[in-house]
Design an enzyme around this catalytic site. Structure first.
Site, PDB file in Angstrom:
ATOM      1  N   TRP A 269       0.861  -1.184   0.000  1.00  0.00           N
ATOM      2  CA  TRP A 269       0.000   0.000   0.000  1.00  0.00           C
ATOM      3  C   TRP A 269       0.895   1.231   0.000  1.00  0.00           C
ATOM      4  CZ3 TRP A 269      -0.271   3.945   3.742  1.00  0.00           C
ATOM      5  CH2 TRP A 269      -1.152   4.987   3.362  1.00  0.00           C
TER       6      TRP A 269
ATOM      7  N   GLU B  36      -2.994  -2.822  -2.618  1.00  0.00           N
ATOM      8  CA  GLU B  36      -4.159  -2.254  -1.914  1.00  0.00           C
ATOM      9  C   GLU B  36      -4.535  -0.881  -2.459  1.00  0.00           C
ATOM     10  OE1 GLU B  36      -3.511  -1.931   2.300  1.00  0.00           O
ATOM     11  OE2 GLU B  36      -5.482  -1.026   2.675  1.00  0.00           O
TER      12      GLU B  36
ATOM     13  N   ASP C 229      -9.775  -2.806   1.165  1.00  0.00           N
ATOM     14  CA  ASP C 229      -9.873  -2.299   2.531  1.00  0.00           C
ATOM     15  C   ASP C 229     -11.260  -1.677   2.697  1.00  0.00           C
ATOM     16  OD1 ASP C 229      -9.783  -0.240   4.656  1.00  0.00           O
ATOM     17  OD2 ASP C 229      -7.665  -0.768   4.823  1.00  0.00           O
TER      18      ASP C 229
ATOM     19  N   HIS D  84     -11.718   2.135   2.213  1.00  0.00           N
ATOM     20  CA  HIS D  84     -11.076   2.791   1.085  1.00  0.00           C
ATOM     21  C   HIS D  84     -11.987   3.080  -0.098  1.00  0.00           C
ATOM     22  CE1 HIS D  84      -6.689   1.747   2.338  1.00  0.00           C
ATOM     23  NE2 HIS D  84      -7.387   2.316   3.292  1.00  0.00           N
TER      24      HIS D  84
ATOM     25  N   HIS E 154      -8.783  -6.095   3.964  1.00  0.00           N
ATOM     26  CA  HIS E 154      -8.443  -5.359   5.177  1.00  0.00           C
ATOM     27  C   HIS E 154      -9.773  -4.997   5.813  1.00  0.00           C
ATOM     28  CE1 HIS E 154      -4.022  -3.856   4.734  1.00  0.00           C
ATOM     29  NE2 HIS E 154      -4.132  -5.164   4.871  1.00  0.00           N
TER      30      HIS E 154
ATOM     31  N   ASP F 140     -12.104   7.215   6.302  1.00  0.00           N
ATOM     32  CA  ASP F 140     -11.279   6.020   6.505  1.00  0.00           C
ATOM     33  C   ASP F 140     -10.605   6.091   7.877  1.00  0.00           C
ATOM     34  OD1 ASP F 140      -9.767   3.732   6.057  1.00  0.00           O
ATOM     35  OD2 ASP F 140      -8.150   4.839   5.062  1.00  0.00           O
TER      36      ASP F 140
ATOM     37  N   ASP G 136     -10.400   3.959  10.414  1.00  0.00           N
ATOM     38  CA  ASP G 136      -9.790   2.762  11.000  1.00  0.00           C
ATOM     39  C   ASP G 136     -10.231   2.499  12.431  1.00  0.00           C
ATOM     40  OD1 ASP G 136      -7.979   1.625   8.859  1.00  0.00           O
ATOM     41  OD2 ASP G 136      -7.231   3.671   8.906  1.00  0.00           O
TER      42      ASP G 136
ATOM     43  N   ASP H 249      -7.452  -4.366   9.775  1.00  0.00           N
ATOM     44  CA  ASP H 249      -6.693  -3.117   9.670  1.00  0.00           C
ATOM     45  C   ASP H 249      -7.441  -2.016  10.402  1.00  0.00           C
ATOM     46  OD1 ASP H 249      -5.017  -1.077   9.030  1.00  0.00           O
ATOM     47  OD2 ASP H 249      -5.476  -1.034   6.885  1.00  0.00           O
TER      48      ASP H 249
HETATM   49  C1  RNT Z   1      -3.909   2.805   4.742  1.00  0.00           C
HETATM   50  C2  RNT Z   1      -4.046   1.358   4.432  1.00  0.00           C
HETATM   51  C3  RNT Z   1      -2.930   0.476   4.927  1.00  0.00           C
HETATM   52  C4  RNT Z   1      -2.471   0.838   6.323  1.00  0.00           C
HETATM   53  C5  RNT Z   1      -1.485  -0.148   6.891  1.00  0.00           C
HETATM   54  C6  RNT Z   1      -0.812   0.375   8.109  1.00  0.00           C
HETATM   55  O1  RNT Z   1      -5.025   3.522   4.429  1.00  0.00           O
HETATM   56  O2  RNT Z   1      -5.268   0.882   4.898  1.00  0.00           O
HETATM   57  O3  RNT Z   1      -3.315  -0.850   4.826  1.00  0.00           O
HETATM   58  O4  RNT Z   1      -3.543   0.933   7.200  1.00  0.00           O
HETATM   59  O5  RNT Z   1      -0.595  -0.526   5.929  1.00  0.00           O
HETATM   60 ZN    ZN Z   2      -5.563  -1.232   4.753  1.00  0.00          ZN
END
Ligand code: RNT
Ligand code: ZN
Length: 423
Positions: free
Chosen positions: A190, A231, A264, A267, A291, A299, A301, A331
């Site tokens: 990524w 990714e 992800d 994303h 992810h 995004d 997380d 993730d």
């Molecule tokens: C970032 C991506 C990636 C990271 C990791 C730490 O938006 O999701 O996967 O979260 O590589």
């Molecule tokens: Zn990710």
């Protein structure tokens, strides 16, 4: 005394087993399947994506861990100790997903274009002792050569080459993991590359990224040891207007080069979901990497909860029988709560979602769908939501020797008092 005595757990399980048996579901068999699923648990929840290369270096690349909860892991030993704690509260045997910045070099300064398998040897030994697999990621952020937000698509060839070298070495480290541990490592690339404001040229950066990836992947590595993934992303902080590695870019790239695509959950556009992409992708590609994350308005997380999208993701993996073709990675990184608890909550939720899907009488539901009886389809899907999957889950935790229901929290609080609070 706890309500969750062996007697209660067994009795509740028997009742649930009989109820699911009415639908032709064998819960014992379901638990055997669940027990074989290895979730790739991301190491970076344990220290807010900092790594051990340079602990003072701020996180960059348009991703953010917000919060300042005490007790984060400062060394690889601390991180492994925290991971051991988390894994002791999660049923089943899982994998660990490492980033390149989690290397151990002693006092030596090793730059990203110098990483070698030996710098990850302690992780391999740790994984070996536990019978776990490892996955890997090159780190193309939190480094001065990525400070303008461009890496593999950078117009400066010297910078591009630096990152190409890093990624080539990352694949060799993945191969090393696979060889040592007897299970292929997924090495996922990524990159943060993009522009804050509207670019004039959207084509050439993508052309450069394609060329960089071609160079990185030129060396063939046996898929027995390493599986490559790429990714995509829609936007990041500081790359709101344009991200070079978009979904169309990587979907096409992965197909053309016979590598894996990584989807992800955070994303895509806010109402666009990855659960709806799995079936389409797997018609054309062998494998997918996920992810699993939880975007809240962006995004962000957040720790994965047992929400509709998590259940939809699990359904899309389980219903068509894709458990062997989808690598489930997590993730998320929340620095505002106990980090061990974050791992436990997110991973247990992923497993719960998979269990709920495995307990579904999918074939019967498909029949009603084919007959056009959408009333029955909706009615049954809704009734199944209040079936006693919790009793099956609790029993699964019990036979795996991990705490039942919220009892794991007592252990995390205890660990916080004894270990985390003195950091
Ligand atoms: C970032 C991506 C990636 C990271 C990791 C730490 O938006 O999701 O996967 O979260 O590589
Ligand atoms: Zn990710």
């Amino acid at each position: 005394m706890s309500y969750y005595t062996e007697k209660n757990l067994r009795q509740l399980y028997q009742l649930a087993r009989d109820q699911y048996a009415e639908w032709g579901i064998d819960t014992d068999q379901v638990l055997e399947i669940l027990n074989k699923i290895a979730i790739s648990v991301h190491c970076w929840q344990g220290d807010d994506v900092r790594g051990f290369e340079n602990p003072d270096r701020a996180l960059s690349g348009g991703i953010q861990a917000t919060g300042n909860y005490p007790g984060k892991a400062r060394t690889a030993d601390e991180l492994r100790q925290d991971l051991d704690m988390a894994f002791s509260l999660i049923p089943g045997k899982h994998r660990l997903n490492l980033h390149a910045i989690y290397l151990e070099t002693g006092a030596e300064k090793i730059d990203r274009d110098e990483i070698e398998p030996e710098h990850y040897q302690n992780w391999v030994e740790w994984a070996k002792e536990r019978g776990m697999g490892l996955d890997f990621n090159p780190t193309l952020f939190s480094h001065e050569a990525a400070d303008d937000g461009l890496t593999l698509s950078h117009p400066d060839q010297v910078i591009r080459e630096f990152w190409i070298e890093h990624c080539k070495r990352a694949r060799k480290i993945g191969e090393y993991f696979g060889r040592e541990l007897g299970t292929p490592a997924v090495t996922n690339i990524w990159i943060p590359d993009g522009y804050k404001d509207i670019p004039v040229d959207r084509y050439t950066p993508r052309e450069r990224l394609k060329e960089s990836l071609d160079e990185i992947l030129a060396e063939k590595i046996d898929k027995k040891f390493n599986l490559d993934a790429v990714e995509s992303k829609l936007f990041g902080i500081g790359s709101e207007s344009y991200v070079v590695g978009s979904n169309e870019f990587y979907l096409a790239y992965a197909l053309e080069n016979d590598i894996m695509l990584c989807l992800d959950a955070g994303h895509f556009h806010p109402t666009e979901v990855i659960s709806n992409k799995i079936s389409a992708c797997l018609l054309f590609m062998d494998r997918l990497l996920l992810h699993v994350s939880r975007p809240v308005r962006w995004d962000s997380d957040h720790v994965v909860i047992l929400d509709d999208e998590l259940q939809a993701i699990a359904q899309e993996i389980v219903r068509p029988g894709f458990l062997d073709r989808v690598h489930i990675g997590l993730d998320f990184f929340d620095a505002s709560i106990n980090r061990v608890a974050a791992w436990v909550i997110g991973t247990r939720n992923m497993l719960k979602a998979l269990l709920i899907s495995l307990l579904e009488p999918t074939e019967k539901l498909k029949e009603t769908e084919l007959e056009g009886d959408f009333t029955t389809r909706l009615a049954i899907l809704e009734e199944l939501k209040s079936y006693p999957w919790q009793a099956v889950w609790n029993y699964y935790c019990y036979i795996n020797n991990v705490p039942i229901a919220e009892e794991w929290l007592v252990e995390v609080k205890d660990y916080e008092r004894k270990v985390l609070s003195s950091r």
